[in-house]
Design a protein around this motif. Structure first.
Motif, PDB file in Angstrom:
ATOM      1  N   ILE A 202      61.065 135.889  70.425  1.00  0.00           N
ATOM      2  CA  ILE A 202      59.977 134.900  70.477  1.00  0.00           C
ATOM      3  C   ILE A 202      60.362 133.704  69.619  1.00  0.00           C
ATOM      4  O   ILE A 202      60.653 133.846  68.430  1.00  0.00           O
ATOM      5  CB  ILE A 202      58.656 135.499  69.971  1.00  0.00           C
ATOM      6  CG1 ILE A 202      58.280 136.730  70.789  1.00  0.00           C
ATOM      7  CG2 ILE A 202      57.538 134.462  70.034  1.00  0.00           C
ATOM      8  CD1 ILE A 202      57.066 137.478  70.252  1.00  0.00           C
ATOM      9  N   ILE A 203      60.358 132.534  70.230  1.00  0.00           N
ATOM     10  CA  ILE A 203      60.692 131.286  69.512  1.00  0.00           C
ATOM     11  C   ILE A 203      59.502 130.339  69.619  1.00  0.00           C
ATOM     12  O   ILE A 203      59.039 130.032  70.722  1.00  0.00           O
ATOM     13  CB  ILE A 203      61.953 130.632  70.098  1.00  0.00           C
ATOM     14  CG1 ILE A 203      63.153 131.583  69.973  1.00  0.00           C
ATOM     15  CG2 ILE A 203      62.250 129.311  69.397  1.00  0.00           C
ATOM     16  CD1 ILE A 203      64.434 131.056  70.597  1.00  0.00           C
ATOM     17  N   THR A 204      58.992 129.897  68.482  1.00  0.00           N
ATOM     18  CA  THR A 204      57.848 128.980  68.468  1.00  0.00           C
ATOM     19  C   THR A 204      58.162 127.760  67.612  1.00  0.00           C
ATOM     20  O   THR A 204      59.007 127.817  66.711  1.00  0.00           O
ATOM     21  CB  THR A 204      56.584 129.657  67.910  1.00  0.00           C
ATOM     22  OG1 THR A 204      56.811 130.027  66.533  1.00  0.00           O
ATOM     23  CG2 THR A 204      56.244 130.910  68.697  1.00  0.00           C
ATOM     24  N   ASP A 205      57.481 126.672  67.893  1.00  0.00           N
ATOM     25  CA  ASP A 205      57.587 125.480  67.045  1.00  0.00           C
ATOM     26  C   ASP A 205      56.245 124.764  67.020  1.00  0.00           C
ATOM     27  O   ASP A 205      55.387 125.000  67.882  1.00  0.00           O
ATOM     28  CB  ASP A 205      58.692 124.544  67.540  1.00  0.00           C
ATOM     29  CG  ASP A 205      58.349 123.880  68.870  1.00  0.00           C
ATOM     30  OD1 ASP A 205      57.488 122.986  68.896  1.00  0.00           O
ATOM     31  OD2 ASP A 205      58.961 124.247  69.897  1.00  0.00           O
ATOM     32  N   ASN A 206      56.059 123.919  66.014  1.00  0.00           N
ATOM     33  CA  ASN A 206      54.806 123.162  65.887  1.00  0.00           C
ATOM     34  C   ASN A 206      54.992 121.714  66.326  1.00  0.00           C
ATOM     35  O   ASN A 206      54.328 120.814  65.823  1.00  0.00           O
ATOM     36  CB  ASN A 206      54.286 123.214  64.445  1.00  0.00           C
ATOM     37  CG  ASN A 206      55.214 122.486  63.472  1.00  0.00           C
ATOM     38  OD1 ASN A 206      56.368 122.196  63.813  1.00  0.00           O
ATOM     39  ND2 ASN A 206      54.732 122.191  62.283  1.00  0.00           N
ATOM     40  N   GLY A 207      55.899 121.506  67.277  1.00  0.00           N
ATOM     41  CA  GLY A 207      56.222 120.155  67.727  1.00  0.00           C
ATOM     42  C   GLY A 207      55.204 119.550  68.673  1.00  0.00           C
ATOM     43  O   GLY A 207      54.092 120.053  68.825  1.00  0.00           O
ATOM     44  N   LYS A 208      55.634 118.493  69.340  1.00  0.00           N
ATOM     45  CA  LYS A 208      54.712 117.717  70.174  1.00  0.00           C
ATOM     46  C   LYS A 208      54.331 118.439  71.469  1.00  0.00           C
ATOM     47  O   LYS A 208      53.338 118.084  72.102  1.00  0.00           O
ATOM     48  CB  LYS A 208      55.315 116.360  70.509  1.00  0.00           C
ATOM     49  CG  LYS A 208      56.594 116.428  71.337  1.00  0.00           C
ATOM     50  CD  LYS A 208      57.128 115.038  71.626  1.00  0.00           C
ATOM     51  CE  LYS A 208      58.357 115.099  72.535  1.00  0.00           C
ATOM     52  NZ  LYS A 208      58.876 113.745  72.826  1.00  0.00           N
ATOM     53  N   GLY A 246      52.590 122.352  70.356  1.00  0.00           N
ATOM     54  CA  GLY A 246      53.806 123.116  70.116  1.00  0.00           C
ATOM     55  C   GLY A 246      54.226 123.908  71.344  1.00  0.00           C
ATOM     56  O   GLY A 246      53.660 123.766  72.435  1.00  0.00           O
ATOM     57  N   THR A 247      55.214 124.770  71.162  1.00  0.00           N
ATOM     58  CA  THR A 247      55.779 125.519  72.282  1.00  0.00           C
ATOM     59  C   THR A 247      56.041 126.969  71.888  1.00  0.00           C
ATOM     60  O   THR A 247      56.454 127.253  70.762  1.00  0.00           O
ATOM     61  CB  THR A 247      57.103 124.876  72.752  1.00  0.00           C
ATOM     62  OG1 THR A 247      56.856 123.522  73.141  1.00  0.00           O
ATOM     63  CG2 THR A 247      57.694 125.633  73.936  1.00  0.00           C
ATOM     64  N   LEU A 248      55.785 127.868  72.830  1.00  0.00           N
ATOM     65  CA  LEU A 248      56.070 129.298  72.665  1.00  0.00           C
ATOM     66  C   LEU A 248      56.987 129.727  73.801  1.00  0.00           C
ATOM     67  O   LEU A 248      56.676 129.518  74.972  1.00  0.00           O
ATOM     68  CB  LEU A 248      54.777 130.119  72.713  1.00  0.00           C
ATOM     69  CG  LEU A 248      54.919 131.635  72.885  1.00  0.00           C
ATOM     70  CD1 LEU A 248      55.543 132.260  71.648  1.00  0.00           C
ATOM     71  CD2 LEU A 248      53.567 132.268  73.175  1.00  0.00           C
ATOM     72  N   ILE A 249      58.143 130.309  73.439  1.00  0.00           N
ATOM     73  CA  ILE A 249      59.093 130.803  74.442  1.00  0.00           C
ATOM     74  C   ILE A 249      59.375 132.276  74.148  1.00  0.00           C
ATOM     75  O   ILE A 249      59.693 132.638  73.013  1.00  0.00           O
ATOM     76  CB  ILE A 249      60.403 129.998  74.427  1.00  0.00           C
ATOM     77  CG1 ILE A 249      60.127 128.547  74.826  1.00  0.00           C
ATOM     78  CG2 ILE A 249      61.422 130.622  75.372  1.00  0.00           C
ATOM     79  CD1 ILE A 249      61.341 127.669  74.823  1.00  0.00           C
TER      80      ILE A 249
END
Length: 257
Positions: A202-208, A246-249
């Motif tokens: 699981i890869i997450t970020d708080n980006g746009k 953000g994004t969740l992969i």
């Protein structure tokens, strides 16, 4: 009168037999169509897998070539430049303090190029554990002050990965991180990996973020290519993202627990 009744009964039996045989013929016809459709679908899947395999092999060859060029060309050039600087230090001791920071920067750059070269080379990747390779890359990227990277790994049982799994899991990991650094404008991201009962990353970020339902966005970010890679080893790639959120992969084995 009895003959008429008997004739009617025989006629009904005859009609019934005709209808029965018609039903059988129709069922056989539909079964034949279904089997033919399944055969076409299987051939189409095999063709798609063959195309995907060819594309992936070509991509890996290109990455291996880049890795070799970085090692042989850029690495040797940096070594030569550093050798010249060391000679300048010996010839002009008064310049040692000025040249020392340059020498250290060249040394750090040389290490980074070597790490990148190793990360691109699939042959080197196959010689090591894919989780350790991911950890090594995260540790390298954590030195980048622009983004905070959190990592967690849970392994109840040691999982053995095939060569294809190693390469594709690592390439998807690289592509996800590349998208975050290039496009997300995130300040934080996290990578979480579990291997039991099945592999999940699981890869997450708080980006746009972006519109994950937009095919154009998926294409521009290489998500379609990543999904094809995942599918080639019977894995599944799920992406959830909305602008500003953000994004969740999630990359996971396509198996039911």
């Amino acid at each position: 009168m009895n003959q008429v009744v008997l004739g009617i009964i025989i006629a009904f039996i005859f009609i019934g037999l005709i209808l029965f045989f018609c039903v059988i013929l129709i069922r056989l016809y539909f079964n034949k169509i279904r089997k033919y459709t399944e055969l076409l679908h299987e051939k189409d899947l095999n063709f798609q897998k063959a195309v995907t395999k060819t594309v992936l092999e070509t991509q890996e060859q290109v990455l291996n070539n880049i890795s070799q060029d970085l090692h042989d060309d850029a690495g040797q050039q940096l070594t030569y430049i550093n050798f010249q600087i060391e000679n300048m230090k010996l010839d002009s001791p008064e310049l040692e303090k000025i040249l020392e920071p340059v020498s250290q920067s060249l040394g750090n750059l040389s290490k980074s190029i070597r790490s990148i070269s190793h990360a691109l080379n699939s042959q080197l990747l196959l010689q090591q554990d894919v989780i350790k390779a991911i950890i090594t890359e995260i540790e390298r990227l954590q030195k980048n002050n622009k983004i905070e990277i959190a990592f967690s790994f849970e392994e109840i049982e040691v999982k053995e990965f095939s060569d294809n799994e190693k390469i594709i899991i690592y390439r998807i990991f690289q592509e996800c991180l590349s998208n975050i650094f290039k496009h997300a404008k995130a300040s934080k991201m996290s990578v979480s990996i579990t291997t039991s009962p099945h592999f999940k990353m699981i890869i997450t970020d708080n980006g746009k973020g972006f519109n994950s339902a937009d095919k154009k966005d998926k294409l521009s970010l290489g998500l379609t290519n990543m999904a094809s890679r995942a599918n080639s080893i019977a894995y599944q790639l799920d992406v959830e993202s909305q602008p500003g959120s953000g994004t969740l992969i999630i990359l996971s084995e396509n198996k039911k627990i």
